[in-house]
Design a protein around this motif. Structure first.
Motif, PDB file in Angstrom:
ATOM      1  N   PHE A 122       0.846  -1.186   0.000  1.00 46.95           N
ATOM      2  CA  PHE A 122       0.000   0.000   0.000  1.00 46.95           C
ATOM      3  C   PHE A 122       0.881   1.236   0.000  1.00 46.95           C
ATOM      4  N   GLY A 123       0.452   2.247  -0.730  1.00 46.96           N
ATOM      5  CA  GLY A 123       1.147   3.524  -0.742  1.00 46.96           C
ATOM      6  C   GLY A 123       0.262   4.587  -1.359  1.00 46.96           C
ATOM      7  N   SER A 124       0.272   5.766  -0.768  1.00 43.00           N
ATOM      8  CA  SER A 124      -0.626   6.812  -1.246  1.00 43.00           C
ATOM      9  C   SER A 124       0.096   8.029  -1.818  1.00 43.00           C
ATOM     10  N   VAL A 125       1.430   8.091  -1.653  1.00 44.70           N
ATOM     11  CA  VAL A 125       2.159   9.285  -2.100  1.00 44.70           C
ATOM     12  C   VAL A 125       3.285   8.938  -3.059  1.00 44.70           C
ATOM     13  N   LEU A 126       4.267   8.163  -2.604  1.00 44.48           N
ATOM     14  CA  LEU A 126       5.444   7.875  -3.420  1.00 44.48           C
ATOM     15  C   LEU A 126       5.616   6.378  -3.641  1.00 44.48           C
ATOM     16  N   ASN A 127       6.003   5.651  -2.605  1.00 53.18           N
ATOM     17  CA  ASN A 127       6.270   4.217  -2.715  1.00 53.18           C
ATOM     18  C   ASN A 127       5.186   3.393  -2.035  1.00 53.18           C
ATOM     19  N   MET A 128       5.158   2.110  -2.400  1.00 54.98           N
ATOM     20  CA  MET A 128       4.475   1.141  -1.561  1.00 54.98           C
ATOM     21  C   MET A 128       5.313   0.962  -0.288  1.00 54.98           C
ATOM     22  N   LYS A 129       4.657   0.675   0.829  1.00 57.38           N
ATOM     23  CA  LYS A 129       5.413   0.412   2.058  1.00 57.38           C
ATOM     24  C   LYS A 129       6.380  -0.752   1.863  1.00 57.38           C
ATOM     25  N   SER A 130       5.963  -1.738   1.076  1.00 60.13           N
ATOM     26  CA  SER A 130       6.825  -2.899   0.817  1.00 60.13           C
ATOM     27  C   SER A 130       8.101  -2.485   0.094  1.00 60.13           C
ATOM     28  N   VAL A 131       8.028  -1.504  -0.790  1.00 59.16           N
ATOM     29  CA  VAL A 131       9.201  -1.014  -1.510  1.00 59.16           C
ATOM     30  C   VAL A 131      10.133  -0.257  -0.567  1.00 59.16           C
ATOM     31  N   THR A 132       9.555   0.601   0.269  1.00 62.05           N
ATOM     32  CA  THR A 132      10.372   1.338   1.238  1.00 62.05           C
ATOM     33  C   THR A 132      11.124   0.375   2.149  1.00 62.05           C
ATOM     34  N   ALA A 133      10.440  -0.664   2.633  1.00 62.61           N
ATOM     35  CA  ALA A 133      11.093  -1.645   3.499  1.00 62.61           C
ATOM     36  C   ALA A 133      12.204  -2.374   2.753  1.00 62.61           C
ATOM     37  N   ALA A 134      11.962  -2.766   1.505  1.00 65.48           N
ATOM     38  CA  ALA A 134      12.962  -3.501   0.729  1.00 65.48           C
ATOM     39  C   ALA A 134      14.182  -2.634   0.445  1.00 65.48           C
ATOM     40  N   GLU A 135      13.970  -1.386   0.066  1.00 70.85           N
ATOM     41  CA  GLU A 135      15.092  -0.496  -0.238  1.00 70.85           C
ATOM     42  C   GLU A 135      15.922  -0.205   1.017  1.00 70.85           C
ATOM     43  N   CYS A 136      15.262   0.071   2.125  1.00 75.68           N
ATOM     44  CA  CYS A 136      15.995   0.346   3.369  1.00 75.68           C
ATOM     45  C   CYS A 136      16.754  -0.887   3.835  1.00 75.68           C
ATOM     46  N   ALA A 137      16.178  -2.066   3.610  1.00 79.09           N
ATOM     47  CA  ALA A 137      16.868  -3.311   3.967  1.00 79.09           C
ATOM     48  C   ALA A 137      18.129  -3.478   3.125  1.00 79.09           C
ATOM     49  N   ALA A 138      18.041  -3.202   1.832  1.00 77.25           N
ATOM     50  CA  ALA A 138      19.202  -3.332   0.952  1.00 77.25           C
ATOM     51  C   ALA A 138      20.285  -2.323   1.332  1.00 77.25           C
ATOM     52  N   LEU A 139      19.897  -1.086   1.630  1.00 74.25           N
ATOM     53  CA  LEU A 139      20.867  -0.073   2.053  1.00 74.25           C
ATOM     54  C   LEU A 139      21.593  -0.518   3.322  1.00 74.25           C
ATOM     55  N   ALA A 140      20.832  -1.037   4.284  1.00 77.85           N
ATOM     56  CA  ALA A 140      21.439  -1.497   5.533  1.00 77.85           C
ATOM     57  C   ALA A 140      22.371  -2.676   5.284  1.00 77.85           C
ATOM     58  N   ALA A 141      21.961  -3.610   4.433  1.00 77.02           N
ATOM     59  CA  ALA A 141      22.775  -4.803   4.167  1.00 77.02           C
ATOM     60  C   ALA A 141      24.119  -4.422   3.539  1.00 77.02           C
ATOM     61  N   PHE A 142      24.096  -3.530   2.560  1.00 81.11           N
ATOM     62  CA  PHE A 142      25.357  -3.097   1.936  1.00 81.11           C
ATOM     63  C   PHE A 142      26.246  -2.381   2.946  1.00 81.11           C
ATOM     64  N   ALA A 143      25.657  -1.535   3.779  1.00 77.46           N
ATOM     65  CA  ALA A 143      26.442  -0.784   4.764  1.00 77.46           C
ATOM     66  C   ALA A 143      27.091  -1.725   5.772  1.00 77.46           C
ATOM     67  N   ILE A 144      26.367  -2.736   6.209  1.00 80.69           N
ATOM     68  CA  ILE A 144      26.883  -3.668   7.221  1.00 80.69           C
ATOM     69  C   ILE A 144      27.999  -4.527   6.645  1.00 80.69           C
ATOM     70  N   LEU A 145      27.821  -5.011   5.412  1.00 82.27           N
ATOM     71  CA  LEU A 145      28.890  -5.797   4.795  1.00 82.27           C
ATOM     72  C   LEU A 145      30.131  -4.929   4.576  1.00 82.27           C
ATOM     73  N   GLU A 146      29.929  -3.682   4.212  1.00 83.34           N
ATOM     74  CA  GLU A 146      31.044  -2.762   3.980  1.00 83.34           C
ATOM     75  C   GLU A 146      31.849  -2.527   5.260  1.00 83.34           C
ATOM     76  N   GLN A 147      31.182  -2.505   6.415  1.00 80.34           N
ATOM     77  CA  GLN A 147      31.904  -2.277   7.672  1.00 80.34           C
ATOM     78  C   GLN A 147      32.559  -3.552   8.208  1.00 80.34           C
TER      79      GLN A 147
END
Length: 327
Positions: A122-147
């Motif tokens: 569901f999303g009413s402005v920009l993204n679906m909530k599922s997309v926001t969760a997936a993108e933030c998860a990917a950002l976190a995963a790359f950052a953690i592997l990088e550290q």
């Protein structure tokens, strides 16, 4: 659909099927799209030393405890040893001083838990909530592997749950992103209606995989929580660093007062008349109570809550929440 978790465990999950050209990534993510977030993720980190404006900071110090210590051995006390390292029980039993030797963990396991149930579609402005969760998860995963830390995760939908054991490897990261893209692309209006998997079932799996000394990041709208959810969150926070990414959409905060909505689960549907002031008030208060309860866990259990919204670019809000400027 149900064989996704097994194929991930055996490392036989293929890349998600090609998606139509011009697919709107505000509605569905693709594996190339998630992989493309590796560059933007640079600068994000989940180490104890956080920028002053990061929400991962407590009032005085970071909420993140960092890597732990592994017990190495008992050995004879030497004059240069710190007396605080003496094991007094062994010393009393043997009659001679012994010290406990510890080594710092070389890396720390992180488990990223991502909600891809239909309530997130569901999303009413920009993204679906599922997309926001997936993108933030990917950002976190790359950052953690990088550290230099191990990264894995749990991706769950209404009737699937894929578990990727934390590892410091590109292969584990790719399995996680592939599972995330596959689960996200299963979210469609015409998807079969099934009883949704409860958040409590997933948190129980988290407790099994991450009993202690993990960083656990849960990205969800936390649809349908109860006292058991609270107990599970409290238990996880005692032995791990826990971050809850609460994904919301502004529609829930500003329900239109004169709209006539039709709500459906794909089989049954119900009409909701928002012009009825009591109905409007009840639904508004219900949404606010759930958010307020989760935010209050931050005070009760000393955890961090990331207030994420589907109405804003994922990278922009992640950088802001972690005390970084715009890029």
């Amino acid at each position: 659909m149900r064989d996704i978790p097994a194929r991930i465990r055996t490392n036989t999950l293929p890349d998600p099927a090609p998606v139509p050209k011009g697919l709107d990534t505000r509605i569905h993510v693709t594996l190339p799209h998630l992989r493309g977030l590796e560059g933007p993720a640079r600068g994000l980190h989940f180490l104890p030393r956080q920028p002053a404006r990061s929400v991962l900071n407590g009032r005085h110090t970071s909420r993140l405890r960092g890597r732990g210590l592994n017990f190495e051995e008992l050995r004879d006390y030497m004059p240069a040893d710190d007396v605080r390292s003496i094991d007094w029980k062994v010393t009393a039993r043997t009659g001679k001083p012994y010290v406990r030797v510890f080594t710092e963990e070389r890396d720390r396991p992180t488990l990223i838990v991502v909600d891809q149930r239909m309530s997130m579609f569901f999303g009413s402005v920009l993204n679906m909530k599922s997309v926001t969760a997936a993108e933030c998860a990917a950002l976190a995963a790359f950052a953690i592997l990088e550290q230099g830390d191990r990264v894995g995760g749990i991706v769950f939908g209404d009737d699937l749950r894929a578990e990727i054991k934390p590892a410091r490897s590109r292969a584990a990261l790719n399995r996680f992103l592939s599972a995330l893209a596959s689960a996200n692309q299963l979210l469609r209006p015409e998807a079969p209606t099934v009883p949704p998997q409860s958040i409590n079932q997933v948190l129980g799996a988290v407790a099994r995989i991450a009993p202690r000394n993990h960083l656990v990041i849960v990205l969800s709208d936390f649809d349908v929580i109860d006292d058991q959810t609270r107990k599970l969150v409290r238990g996880l926070s005692r032995h791990n660093d826990l971050i809850l990414g609460l994904v919301t959409d502004p529609f829930a905060d500003n329900l239109p007062p004169d709209a006539k909505l039709v709500i459906t689960d794909g089989v049954l549907q119900a009409a909701v008349d928002m012009s009825d002031s009591q109905v409007h008030r009840d639904l508004t208060e219900f949404a606010k109570r759930r958010v307020a309860e989760i935010v209050d866990w931050q005070r009760q259990f000393g955890i961090s809550v990331l207030p994420l919204t589907s109405a804003e670019d994922s990278l922009v809000q992640m950088r802001r929440l972690m005390g970084l400027g715009r890029r």
